[in-house]
Design a protein around this motif. Structure first.
Motif, PDB file in Angstrom:
ATOM      1  N   GLU A  25      19.010  -2.387  24.683  1.00 39.15           N
ATOM      2  CA  GLU A  25      19.889  -2.604  25.834  1.00 39.15           C
ATOM      3  C   GLU A  25      20.881  -1.464  26.067  1.00 39.15           C
ATOM      4  OE1 GLU A  25      21.616  -6.355  24.689  1.00 39.15           O
ATOM      5  OE2 GLU A  25      23.366  -5.412  23.779  1.00 39.15           O
ATOM      6  N   GLN A  67      12.607 -11.812  12.363  1.00 35.56           N
ATOM      7  CA  GLN A  67      13.603 -12.059  13.413  1.00 35.56           C
ATOM      8  C   GLN A  67      14.728 -11.028  13.382  1.00 35.56           C
ATOM      9  OE1 GLN A  67      13.147 -14.356  15.887  1.00 35.56           O
ATOM     10  NE2 GLN A  67      14.834 -13.202  16.815  1.00 35.56           N
ATOM     11  N   HIS A  68      15.129 -10.592  12.181  1.00 30.85           N
ATOM     12  CA  HIS A  68      16.207  -9.598  12.126  1.00 30.85           C
ATOM     13  C   HIS A  68      15.795  -8.305  12.826  1.00 30.85           C
ATOM     14  CE1 HIS A  68      14.111  -9.049   8.148  1.00 30.85           C
ATOM     15  NE2 HIS A  68      14.126  -7.790   8.544  1.00 30.85           N
ATOM     16  N   THR A  69      14.524  -7.944  12.748  1.00 27.70           N
ATOM     17  CA  THR A  69      14.042  -6.741  13.429  1.00 27.70           C
ATOM     18  C   THR A  69      13.987  -6.968  14.933  1.00 27.70           C
ATOM     19  OG1 THR A  69      12.683  -6.300  11.481  1.00 27.70           O
ATOM     20  CG2 THR A  69      12.258  -4.972  13.451  1.00 27.70           C
ATOM     21  N   LYS A  70      13.526  -8.109  15.355  1.00 25.54           N
ATOM     22  CA  LYS A  70      13.479  -8.435  16.786  1.00 25.54           C
ATOM     23  C   LYS A  70      14.877  -8.411  17.387  1.00 25.54           C
ATOM     24  CE  LYS A  70       9.301 -11.168  16.191  1.00 25.54           C
ATOM     25  NZ  LYS A  70       8.714 -12.508  16.133  1.00 25.54           N
ATOM     26  N   ASP A  71      15.844  -8.959  16.662  1.00 28.42           N
ATOM     27  CA  ASP A  71      17.235  -8.955  17.141  1.00 28.42           C
ATOM     28  C   ASP A  71      17.781  -7.534  17.213  1.00 28.42           C
ATOM     29  OD1 ASP A  71      17.071 -11.733  17.211  1.00 28.42           O
ATOM     30  OD2 ASP A  71      18.197 -11.999  15.335  1.00 28.42           O
ATOM     31  N   TRP A  72      17.508  -6.729  16.188  1.00 27.32           N
ATOM     32  CA  TRP A  72      17.965  -5.341  16.160  1.00 27.32           C
ATOM     33  C   TRP A  72      17.318  -4.551  17.290  1.00 27.32           C
ATOM     34  CZ3 TRP A  72      21.707  -2.411  15.435  1.00 27.32           C
ATOM     35  CH2 TRP A  72      21.614  -1.060  15.088  1.00 27.32           C
ATOM     36  N   SER A  73      16.041  -4.780  17.512  1.00 30.33           N
ATOM     37  CA  SER A  73      15.322  -4.120  18.600  1.00 30.33           C
ATOM     38  C   SER A  73      15.966  -4.422  19.952  1.00 30.33           C
ATOM     39  CB  SER A  73      13.854  -4.573  18.599  1.00 30.33           C
ATOM     40  OG  SER A  73      13.189  -4.127  19.766  1.00 30.33           O
ATOM     41  N   ALA A  74      16.276  -5.682  20.194  1.00 26.76           N
ATOM     42  CA  ALA A  74      16.893  -6.080  21.471  1.00 26.76           C
ATOM     43  C   ALA A  74      18.262  -5.434  21.640  1.00 26.76           C
ATOM     44  CB  ALA A  74      17.003  -7.598  21.545  1.00 26.76           C
ATOM     45  N   LYS A  75      19.031  -5.371  20.578  1.00 27.45           N
ATOM     46  CA  LYS A  75      20.374  -4.782  20.648  1.00 27.45           C
ATOM     47  C   LYS A  75      20.297  -3.299  20.978  1.00 27.45           C
ATOM     48  CE  LYS A  75      23.676  -6.297  20.434  1.00 27.45           C
ATOM     49  NZ  LYS A  75      24.454  -6.639  21.669  1.00 27.45           N
ATOM     50  N   VAL A 106      25.144  -6.660  11.319  1.00 30.41           N
ATOM     51  CA  VAL A 106      23.703  -6.645  11.584  1.00 30.41           C
ATOM     52  C   VAL A 106      22.955  -6.996  10.300  1.00 30.41           C
ATOM     53  CG1 VAL A 106      21.748  -5.193  12.267  1.00 30.41           C
ATOM     54  CG2 VAL A 106      23.926  -5.023  13.503  1.00 30.41           C
TER      55      VAL A 106
END
Length: 189
Positions: free
Chosen positions: A75, A64-72, A45
């Motif tokens: 879910e 973007q790294h926060t958006k990706d972490w948020s999505a992970k 991550v």
């Protein structure tokens, strides 16, 4: 559908967290309480030290790294934190990953799998509970505590004894029950 994410907190070379997570992944799949089980490695991550300009409770992420972490995180229905004990506490990489988000953690179940020396990471596990509570997570009572962790490491894999296997089963059973009970509270998300 229910999803369990097993978060590997340590990022150090030669870490024991990844073999411990792989063992727990196998236990979780055998237990069958979750439809999907995934290992999430904080080394992959690779979040920088918290750098969002706005408070996480707003959910207005700029990077973007926060958006990706948020999505992970969003879910998942439940988590297992596979965590080392550093200087009688939990590690900074894990705290940073938790602090990045807010609502994504809310009303989700979390199990603690700690490891270390004679104390088996239990001081770190106790120390992180108030942080998880502040994020509105529910920590299950049953936990996995691996003492003198090197004794269970054989050829890069954790080889558990009966006590570790029983503790993993108890934690996973409780985690599945609590995750299911909390699900209705997350309908707004």
């Amino acid at each position: 559908m229910s999803k369990l994410e097993i978060i590997v907190a340590s990022t150090r070379p030669g870490r024991v967290g990844l073999p411990a997570a792989k063992w727990l992944e196998g236990e979780a799949k055998a237990q069958g309480g979750f439809d999907e089980v995934e290992i999430v490695d904080l080394a992959e991550v690779n979040l920088p030290f918290f750098n969002e300009p706005k408070h996480p409770r707003l959910g207005d992420y700029q990077h973007q790294h926060t958006k990706d972490w948020s999505a992970k995180v969003a879910e998942a229905d439940a988590f297992i934190l596979v965590m080392p004990e550093y200087n009688h506490g939990f590690n900074a990489v894990l705290k940073n990953a938790l602090d990045y988000l807010s609502r994504e953690w809310k009303y989700k179940a979390v199990g603690l799998a700690s490891y270390g020396g004679v104390a088996a990471g239990t001081r770190a596990a106790q120390m992180i509970k108030p942080v998880l509570g502040a994020l509105r997570m529910t920590t299950v009572t049953d936990a996995v505590s691996i003492p003198m962790v090197q004794q269970f490491l054989k050829d890069g894999e954790i080889v558990p004894n009966d006590v570790l296997s029983a503790s993993a089963k108890a934690m996973l059973d409780e985690l599945a029950q609590v995750a299911a009970a909390l699900k209705p509270l997350r309908k707004e998300y």
